[in-house]
Structures are given as C-alpha cells and as structure tokens.
Scaffold this active site. Sequence first.
Site, mmCIF file in Angstrom:
data_model
loop_
_atom_site.group_PDB
_atom_site.id
_atom_site.type_symbol
_atom_site.label_atom_id
_atom_site.label_comp_id
_atom_site.label_asym_id
_atom_site.label_seq_id
_atom_site.Cartn_x
_atom_site.Cartn_y
_atom_site.Cartn_z
ATOM 1 N N SER A 274 0.516 -1.291 -0.052
ATOM 2 C CA SER A 274 0.084 -0.065 -0.191
ATOM 3 C C SER A 274 0.764 1.256 -0.211
ATOM 4 C CB SER A 274 -0.714 -0.100 1.288
ATOM 5 O OG SER A 274 -1.810 -1.192 1.313
ATOM 6 N N GLY B 70 -5.012 -4.458 -8.941
ATOM 7 C CA GLY B 70 -6.131 -3.564 -8.633
ATOM 8 C C GLY B 70 -5.767 -2.021 -8.487
ATOM 9 N N SER C 101 -11.535 3.100 -0.754
ATOM 10 C CA SER C 101 -10.549 3.967 -0.696
ATOM 11 C C SER C 101 -9.610 4.216 -1.708
ATOM 12 C CB SER C 101 -9.916 3.771 0.651
ATOM 13 O OG SER C 101 -9.100 2.580 0.809
ATOM 14 N N GLN C 102 -9.234 3.138 -2.539
ATOM 15 C CA GLN C 102 -8.299 3.409 -3.586
ATOM 16 C C GLN C 102 -8.896 4.372 -4.655
ATOM 17 O OE1 GLN C 102 -7.130 -0.388 -5.100
ATOM 18 N NE2 GLN C 102 -6.474 -1.116 -3.198
ATOM 19 N N SER D 9 -12.703 2.545 5.101
ATOM 20 C CA SER D 9 -11.207 2.538 5.208
ATOM 21 C C SER D 9 -10.515 3.834 5.291
ATOM 22 C CB SER D 9 -10.736 1.789 3.865
ATOM 23 O OG SER D 9 -11.398 0.515 3.501
ATOM 24 N N ASP E 171 -8.988 -6.030 4.443
ATOM 25 C CA ASP E 171 -8.084 -7.147 3.828
ATOM 26 C C ASP E 171 -7.514 -8.180 4.891
ATOM 27 O OD1 ASP E 171 -8.139 -6.253 1.599
ATOM 28 O OD2 ASP E 171 -5.976 -4.956 1.472
ATOM 29 N N LYS F 258 -12.850 -7.410 -4.893
ATOM 30 C CA LYS F 258 -11.499 -7.609 -4.968
ATOM 31 C C LYS F 258 -11.395 -8.714 -5.857
ATOM 32 C CE LYS F 258 -10.515 -5.114 -1.012
ATOM 33 N NZ LYS F 258 -9.608 -4.243 -1.235
ATOM 34 N N ARG G 228 -14.736 -12.198 -2.367
ATOM 35 C CA ARG G 228 -13.871 -12.922 -0.917
ATOM 36 C C ARG G 228 -14.875 -13.572 -0.051
ATOM 37 N NH1 ARG G 228 -8.560 -8.792 -0.343
ATOM 38 N NH2 ARG G 228 -7.417 -9.857 -1.988
ATOM 39 N N LYS H 190 1.822 -11.961 -5.829
ATOM 40 C CA LYS H 190 1.214 -10.683 -6.049
ATOM 41 C C LYS H 190 1.410 -9.632 -5.099
ATOM 42 C CE LYS H 190 -3.528 -8.621 -6.250
ATOM 43 N NZ LYS H 190 -3.123 -7.681 -7.281
#
Length: 407
Positions: free
Chosen positions: A23, A69, A145-146, A172, A291, A318, A322, A389
């Site tokens: 992050s 992502g 939040s991304q 987030s 996460d 995601k 998930r 990843k």
Amino acid sequence: MNFTLHKSVIKKQSIIEITGSKSESNRLLLLQALFPEFQLQNVSNSDDSNLMTKALASKEQVVDIHHAGTAMRFLTAFFAVEEGREVVLTGSKRMKERPIKILVKALQELGADISYNENEGFPPIKIKGKKLTKNKVSLQANVSSQYISALLLIASKLENGLELSLKGEITSIPYIKMTLSLLEEIGVKSTFINNTITVKPNTENPKPKTLIVESDWSSASYYFSIAALSEIGTEITLSSYKKNSLQGDSVLVDIYKAFGVETVFTNNSINLKKKTQNLEPKTFNLVNAPDIAQTIAATCFGLGIACHLKGLHTLKIKETDRLVALKTEIEKLGGKVDVTNDTLYLHPSNSIKEMVTIATYHDHRMAMAFAPLALKTSIIVEDATVVSKSYPTFWNDLKSIGIKITQ
C-alpha cells in the site's frame, strides 16, 4: 502449481523479515513519478509494486497491469494528468470485470479525457493526459478508498489543487489517512475536516529526500494467525514495523490480543507471543481493515470458535468475491458459514477435514489466509504461486519457521 502443506508444529522461536508495504510502496512510487526528487528504500517486492514500477516507466501506448487493482486505480489518475500522453490502460480478464466508473466519472468531472474501449464502467480505458484546472468533485464515501487515494495522489499536480467532498459514512479511513500522511511527508499540504478533504497545489519543487517504506502489516497478519493457532509460549519476531504505523491493518495488534497473542515493539521489530488460549466467540468490525478478514476467519475456524465479521462490503469487488470464496472453502473443510453483502458469520466447529484442496481464485490472500491451518491439518493449496502478487517469499518463510511444504 499446487502445494501440499503437511500438518506441522512450528519452532518455538522464529525471526522473519517482511518486505515493504504494498500500500505504501504503490503510493510512493506514483509520488516519485510526479516528484522525481525522492529516493525510496524497502519498496515492496510484490508483483503489484513491480507492475506499478514498470507501468510508470513504460513509454508504450498500451499498459497492461494484469491483476493489480491498486495499480489500475492509481494509474488511471496518474495518466489523466500526464499532459500530451495517450494511453490504453488494461488488465487481466478479472480486472476487466472490476468497476472503475466511479473514479473515471470523478476525473471526468475535473476535466479529464477518459473513454471506455469495451464495456461502459470497466477497463480497458483510453486516457488522453491533459492539464486539469477544475478543483471540486464529490464521491460516495463508502466506495473503495483506492478511488479516493488515486485522486488525492495527483491532487497537488492539479493547477488549483483539489477539494474532495465525501458523501455518507467513510470506508477504510486509515488508507485515506495513509495517503495524506505520505503527501505531508513530501511537503504537500492538506486538510481533512468532517467529510471534506482539501489538497493544496504544489507550486515549488520539493527538497530531495529518501523515504523508507514500512513493512507490510497485511503480510504480518498470517503470522498473527500462526501464533494464535500455535502452542502457548511460541514466539515469532517480524521486521520492520513502527508503533505509529500509517497502515490500517496494524489493528492486528489489538485484534489478536483477543486470541491470546501479545505484541511487543522493539527496535523496528514486533515480537508476537502466544500467551493464553482464548476460545470465546469473536466479533469484529473490519470496515477500516477489510483485507485481514480472510485471515481472521481462518484463525477462528482453526480454533473451532464462532466469529462475526462486519464492514466487509468492499470484499465483493476484490480479486474474487472474497465472502463467497471464504464460505466455499471453509465449508469444504467442514465448517459452516453464513454471508451477506457485508458480513460473515462462522459457526463453531469441532473438526477439520484432512487433505482438502483449497481453491485460491487468483487471489493471493486466499492462499495465505488458509496456510496457517497447516498447524491443525494437512491441506493442498491450488495455484500456490499466486502469493507473488503481494508476498513472493511467503512459502519459503513458512518453511523457515517449521511448516512442511511439498510441491
């Protein structure tokens, strides 16, 4: 490639070095591209960060970020302000199913030139970089939040900065605060008052400096789980970590206290020690740290205890859905799980099946979250190399603490 994890007892004491936070790395890599005055140390060796580095250096017209992502979202914003550059941003089959419309619409409202090459609202997207002069935009606050961080990271490069209004309850928050803290570290001024974030335009070149990336707390989560599932007295030391971390997943320290795991900070390291066995049912709201939901669910299943996890609505978009994936794989192992759009309830169970094959769905966290169950039973992890990843050395690190793994 499938790996078999044989039922194991780990060493009483272990030491692991964990690479820089994905992050933090991805945010700082983008900021370094905007402000080349900065040097970075302890950058994540994850696929996502390597893809981010490669994409930022690429001069190609088509940039493929595969499953990454974070890179898709951050680079959408980055290329929108790269004046005179035209790029098609694309990714894997799953990436083309992951929504990008909210971010694209916000950038378009700021004046960006972005269009869809295939399906409306999804990658691939064509971006023509230009100077953006508008400075006000609003978003629903409960989105990933991304999207918000992507806008904040380019905000100081906008001619008039950015005033971002968030509508509703914010998801987030720690990730948003991480972005703002990193901006502050390079000299970009911002305010976050109520639901409005303001970022000032950067009018002068920042002074050169070296920024050190803290190690990844999400990667640490699997060792918290291993400690919780291990015998009393087991200790695992992880480096490099800060007590005043910017990462939302540092709530692991408090969460795993409820499992009898004590965390002590010393000299940029954390020492995890299993002190007691706590088998009470667990309830956690993970709206600020989604996460780690998979890790916690697997821990509770391994201990045979009930858990109720809330605030998980972002998990459906995601690498895989998930929540559905967790239900499917835990039930293969003999558990019982109920899920809604944003919650997971795990029923207590007395036994775990052996040699079950865990599907990973191209999702690194599925592989790593289930791995600690090797302390309770033997399992087969499908497509185990997917961990690259975010944590390429994961399986070697597990072997080093005593978990028996064969290919």
